[in-house]
Design an enzyme around this catalytic site. Structure first.
Site, PDB file in Angstrom:
ATOM      1  N   ASP A  75       0.848  -1.189   0.000  1.00 48.99           N
ATOM      2  CA  ASP A  75       0.000   0.000   0.000  1.00 48.99           C
ATOM      3  C   ASP A  75       0.890   1.246   0.000  1.00 48.99           C
ATOM      4  O   ASP A  75       1.920   1.285   0.671  1.00 48.99           O
ATOM      5  CB  ASP A  75      -0.916   0.035   1.231  1.00 48.99           C
TER       6      ASP A  75
ATOM      7  N   GLU B 234       0.808   5.635   0.282  1.00 51.13           N
ATOM      8  CA  GLU B 234       0.098   6.892   0.505  1.00 51.13           C
ATOM      9  C   GLU B 234       0.756   7.934  -0.389  1.00 51.13           C
ATOM     10  O   GLU B 234       1.986   7.905  -0.584  1.00 51.13           O
ATOM     11  CB  GLU B 234       0.167   7.311   1.977  1.00 51.13           C
TER      12      GLU B 234
ATOM     13  N   ASP C 223      -2.784  -0.295   6.317  1.00 51.80           N
ATOM     14  CA  ASP C 223      -3.638  -0.700   5.197  1.00 51.80           C
ATOM     15  C   ASP C 223      -3.095  -1.953   4.509  1.00 51.80           C
ATOM     16  O   ASP C 223      -3.875  -2.813   4.067  1.00 51.80           O
ATOM     17  CB  ASP C 223      -3.754   0.439   4.176  1.00 51.80           C
TER      18      ASP C 223
ATOM     19  N   HIS D 197      -5.815   4.611   5.884  1.00 54.97           N
ATOM     20  CA  HIS D 197      -5.012   5.595   5.157  1.00 54.97           C
ATOM     21  C   HIS D 197      -3.628   5.800   5.768  1.00 54.97           C
ATOM     22  O   HIS D 197      -3.039   6.867   5.618  1.00 54.97           O
ATOM     23  CB  HIS D 197      -5.756   6.926   5.024  1.00 54.97           C
TER      24      HIS D 197
END
Length: 939
Positions: free
Chosen positions: A9, A11, A149, A144
């Site tokens: 994941d 961001e 995540d 998030h």
């Protein structure tokens, strides 16, 4: 320890992989056995500012990444961490796109938890990571953040694997071959979790494109079709009183309910029309409880007399409210009242054909599973999982994305002729359209939307069963819907694309005639191939010739529209009404001649398609071989060609005297449109005159204190009217602020002053605000001006079309009331947000119709004084609808701000204020708004 997967994941500073940058990476190693092996996390310096909205969403600040490593320094470690493991992610294409943009294009297998969950949970309402985690029972506390995540994605994926392993063999085989045809890596995952001999068994299923066993769980409705009794048994005032008293004395039915005078009055008024017939318009103010007011007498009458009543609405919200809450409540209340001669009551919802799956088309689509793309494979896999559980085949039950809607349209029942030509599914009682019709025939109350009600008048096939009583809720929208349904659009570009598809030899073409005929020759070896090929060649030639004609036609049409548009400053998008004067020009006569040539070519297509249909139909009858899916495809092609001819003929060759016809020109758009000038004769003659009773109701029917305008425009004759005022105390609960000193909406300073006003009011109320615009351009401009300032003050700005759909924006406001919605027409009505969540509405300008709109312009010209007799009443109705969004319950209170000084300085301004239900009204300056809002909301 074996490492099979890495959950990944990222961001980022935004959603665009080309312009935004990575701020955090999280990854977690694991294997098929569910062993959690190792994790990886690091911040990344994006070398750019993180927007405040992203900081709020992720919790990652500019300070966090200021001294973080550069992406180039992090990548070698990440590549080594992942190795050759398969990569797992939620919407993994997003993460891989960001990595590809910095030079890392992983060749590893990758699996998307969203894609996998979408076929395993066909009825899910939401499949974002948090919703998915909740669905499979995984805790998700730090949304998030990259590592959190990634770990949740890992746990979700393992749950999905368990569910995939437990999928029945025949369904898993469907998944497998659909995925294989689309080169979707789900095939690899399935091969990894099942034995080799089971894969071989799948091959024996592959020829069973659709199995009867898939439908074994579907039950056929058993209650009998209604047959009304001869002598009417009337509903009495005593019956109504008993039911309302039952509700009042039974908190389990409706807590804190008190009998409302207006609701009781409305119910009793309806009784007379059910018994003796006639037409009634009821304006029922917000809070009347109008749904229960008409449902209770309607259901009692239908139950006693074995009769059927149709209720038509416009908005999905009201339909859902009726089906899920109001009708079940009304039936329980009637049942608990022990009324005479009212037994079990049945109700159903009937929708347009495009909402139902056509099993015949579905069979045809998956029979061609050698040519699916990934979007089709994903949706078809989901449908295969859904079919055994659905009673209705209704799209609303199914999770579907906007990308998948065009695929659904290919397999929906729109345009099907199943009730006229019973297919195998109709005969077996499995056709969803036939079942929907049967449920409606068996029901005392049938809920439809206005579009289906009017569509039922147009088409010969009656999906809606016969009825004598009609309730039209949200009756103020009936004119617009009737106009749309009875209108037509001829789109020459779309026709050209369609004709190209007919001639296309591409295996993925939706309407390739050659591919269709190959199936015929394969399945009907004794057919006259020479005759069939001769007809095909004719069609192929005619289609190619039509495409050439259309190219010239488009050029002629665009040139005509540009040359005859009256304004020298022609906008990019404009409409040219085809008046008698415009039709008299020589270049229009040339266009008519081109239209005739094109129509002849399309007629030739129709004729040859019908001949091929007849050849195939006769051949299959002789050898008793059913190739109904081929005939379905042929008839669909023929129907589409015929529809284009009808639209072209109506707009150009055979214009109806009461039609408005215009050319619509825009960037990438060129269409000829038509609409009825007046829908009153249509509604009166085709609908109202054939019914025993018609009741129309809405919170906004009157304009200029009269029902006449609405009644006349909708074709009501000899109609009675009742006004039921809202029970709410608007004087104490609503403050209306009229901004006297804001510039006129057309003034150069208006935009700046409006933005300042919205900021002042929204900051004071701390969000909880709906701002109503009349144009998308104004909305976008204001949103762009205020977004940074709102963010700096910790307010969410939610702009329709920029930040999501209306439903999504409403959900976000409800989740975080410190938000301000910017909305256009979709928010002016049908929005129900009770309580403190919505405490303020800002109306940016009075909702006058666009004067250049061809339909509005044509209808306004029917009046001697168009502004006073038509424009103003229509605008006042829309104004009242916007006001009605503020107070939805008796305890609600709020502020309604009118940011249009025309209310103060134009002679007609007082009519708008007089149309409001007696709130407190103050005329103020922009500088007074902050104090006024604070004082009122602090009470």
């Amino acid at each position: 320890m074996t490492i099979d997967f890495v959950a990944l994941d990222l961001e980022t500073t935004g959603l665009n992989s080309s312009t935004d940058a990575i701020t955090e990476i999280g990854a977690a190693k694991f294997n098929y056995q569910g062993e959690k092996i190792e994790s990886f996390q690091t911040f990344v310096n994006p070398n750019r500012f993180i927007p405040e909205a992203i900081e709020q969403l992720t919790g990652i600040t500019n300070e966090d990444v200021k001294n973080a490593p550069q992406i180039g320094d992090v990548l070698p470690t990440l590549i080594n961490f992942i190795g050759d493991a398969a990569i797992v992610g939620q919407n993994i294409k997003f993460d891989l796109a960001f990595l590809a943009n910095v030079g890392i294009d992983f060749s590893n297998a990758n699996y998307d938890t969203w894609e996998l969950s979408s076929i395993l949970f066909p009825r899910a309402s939401h499949l974002d990571l948090s919703s998915l985690a909740e669905l499979v029972g995984v805790e998700h506390n730090s949304a998030h953040r990259a590592l959190a995540d990634a770990e949740v994605t890992r746990d979700v994926f393992l749950k999905l694997l368990e569910r995939l392993k437990s999928t029945p063999g025949k369904l898993l085989a469907q998944f497998y071959f659909m995925a294989k045809s689309a080169d979707w890596n789900l095939t690899t995952l399935i091969e990894d979790i099942v034995a080799d001999d089971e894969i071989e068994n799948f091959r024996s299923y592959s020829e069973q494109k659709i199995s009867n066993e898939l439908f074994s769980s579907i039950s056929v409705p058993t209650n009998e079709t209604l047959a009304p009794i001869n002598e009417i048994q009337h509903v009495t005032s005593t019956d109504i009183e008993k039911v309302f008293l039952s509700i009042e004395s039974s908190p389990e039915l409706l807590p804190d309910y008190e009998i409302r005078e207006g609701q009781y009055l409305m119910s009793n008024a309806f009784i007379k029309y059910l018994a003796y017939g006639g037409q009634l318009l009821i304006e029922a103010g917000t809070g009347t409880g109008k749904s229960l007011a008409y449902l209770i007498p309607a259901l009692i009458h239908a139950g006693r007399n074995n009769d059927r009543i149709v209720v038509s609405t416009h908005t999905i919200n009201l339909q859902d409210q009726l089906m899920d809450q109001e009708i079940p409540l009304a039936i329980k209340s009637i049942s608990s009242s022990s009324l005479d001669d009212v037994d079990e009551l049945y109700f159903t919802e009937l929708k347009g054909r495009s909402n139902y799956l056509c099993l015949e088309r579905w069979q045809e689509a998956i029979a061609q599973n050698h040519s699916l793309n990934q979007v089709e494979a994903r949706l078809f896999g989901r449908i295969a999982n859904w079919i055994p559980t659905t009673e209705t085949g209704d799209l609303s039950e199914l999770y579907i994305t906007s990308e998948e809607r065009p695929v659904w349209n290919k397999i929906s029942a729109e345009g099907s002729d199943c009730l006229q030509r019973p297919c195998d599914y109709v005969k077996r009682g499995q056709c969803f359209i036939a079942r929907a019709k049967q449920r409606a025939e068996n029901s005392h109350l049938v809920v439809v939307n206005h579009a289906l009600l009017i569509s039922n008048l147009i088409h010969d096939e009656q999906l809606l069963p016969s009825f004598d009583h009609l309730v039209v809720d949200e009756v103020h929208r009936l004119e617009d819907v009737t106009t749309q349904q009875f209108g037509s659009i001829f789109d020459p570009r779309a026709l050209r694309e369609f004709l190209n598809e007919i001639s296309n030899k591409d295996i993925n073409s939706n309407f390739s005639l050659e591919n269709t005929l190959k199936d015929v020759i394969k399945n009907l070896p004794n057919i006259d191939k020479k005759l069939l090929n001769a007809r095909y060649e004719r069609i192929h030639t005619a289609a190619d010739e039509s495409v050439r004609m259309i190219k010239t036609y488009i050029q002629q049409l665009r040139k005509f529209a540009r040359e005859h548009y009256e304004n020298d400053k022609r906008p990019r998008r404009f409409d040219l009404v085809l008046s008698k004067v415009n039709r008299s020009y020589s270049d229009w006569i040339e266009l008519e001649e081109s239209t005739i040539e094109l129509d002849v070519a399309l007629e030739f297509l129709n004729k040859n398609l019908q001949e091929i249909d007849a050849i195939i139909d006769a051949a299959q009858s002789e050898i008793h071989n059913s190739i109904s899916s081929v005939l379905v495809q042929l008839r669909k092609i023929n129907s589409i060609v015929n529809d284009y001819r009808l639209c072209l003929g109506r707009a150009v060759l055979h214009q109806m005297p009461d039609d408005i016809v215009w050319i619509s020109v825009g960037e990438g758009e060129l269409k000829i449109k038509s609409a009825p000038l007046d829908v009153a004769p249509i509604l009166h003659e085709s609908l109202f005159a054939n019914l025993h009773s018609v009741v129309g109701t809405s919170a906004t029917i009157r304009a200029n204190d009269s029902f006449n305008i609405t009644a006349n425009r909708l074709g009501f004759s000899d109609v009675d009217t009742i006004e039921i005022q809202s029970p709410f105390n608007y004087q104490d609960h609503v403050l209306v602020l009229v901004i006297d000193d804001i510039p006129d909406p057309n003034h150069i300073d208006y935009q700046a002053e409006l933005s300042h006003l919205i900021t002042e009011a929204s900051m004071t109320s701390r969000g909880r605000t709906l701002t109503l615009f009349t144009s998308h351009n104004s909305l976008r401009n204001t949103a762009n001006m205020l977004r940074a300032e709102f963010s700096a003050n910790n307010l969410n700005l939610l702009a329709q079309g920029l930040d999501g759909s209306p439903r999504r924006l409403i959900r976000r406001l409800q989740d975080d009331p410190e938000s301000v919605i910017f909305g256009t027409s979709a928010f002016w009505e049908g929005v129900d947000i009770p309580g403190d969540t919505l405490s303020q509405i800002i109306l940016t300008r009075l909702p006058f119709p666009v004067p250049s709109d061809p339909i509005f312009k044509g209808r306004a010209e029917q009046y001697q004084d168009p502004f006073s007799e038509y424009t103003l009443p229509q605008t006042i109705l829309k104004f009242r609808q916007g006001f009605g969004r503020l107070v939805r319950r008796s305890t609600d209170r709020g502020v309604f701000i009118i940011a249009d000084s025309r209310v103060s300085n134009r002679s007609y301004g007082s009519l708008f204020l007089d149309a409001l239900p007696n709130p407190e009204i103050r005329h103020v300056a922009v500088s007074d708004v902050r104090n006024a809002v604070h004082e009122w909301l602090s009470k």
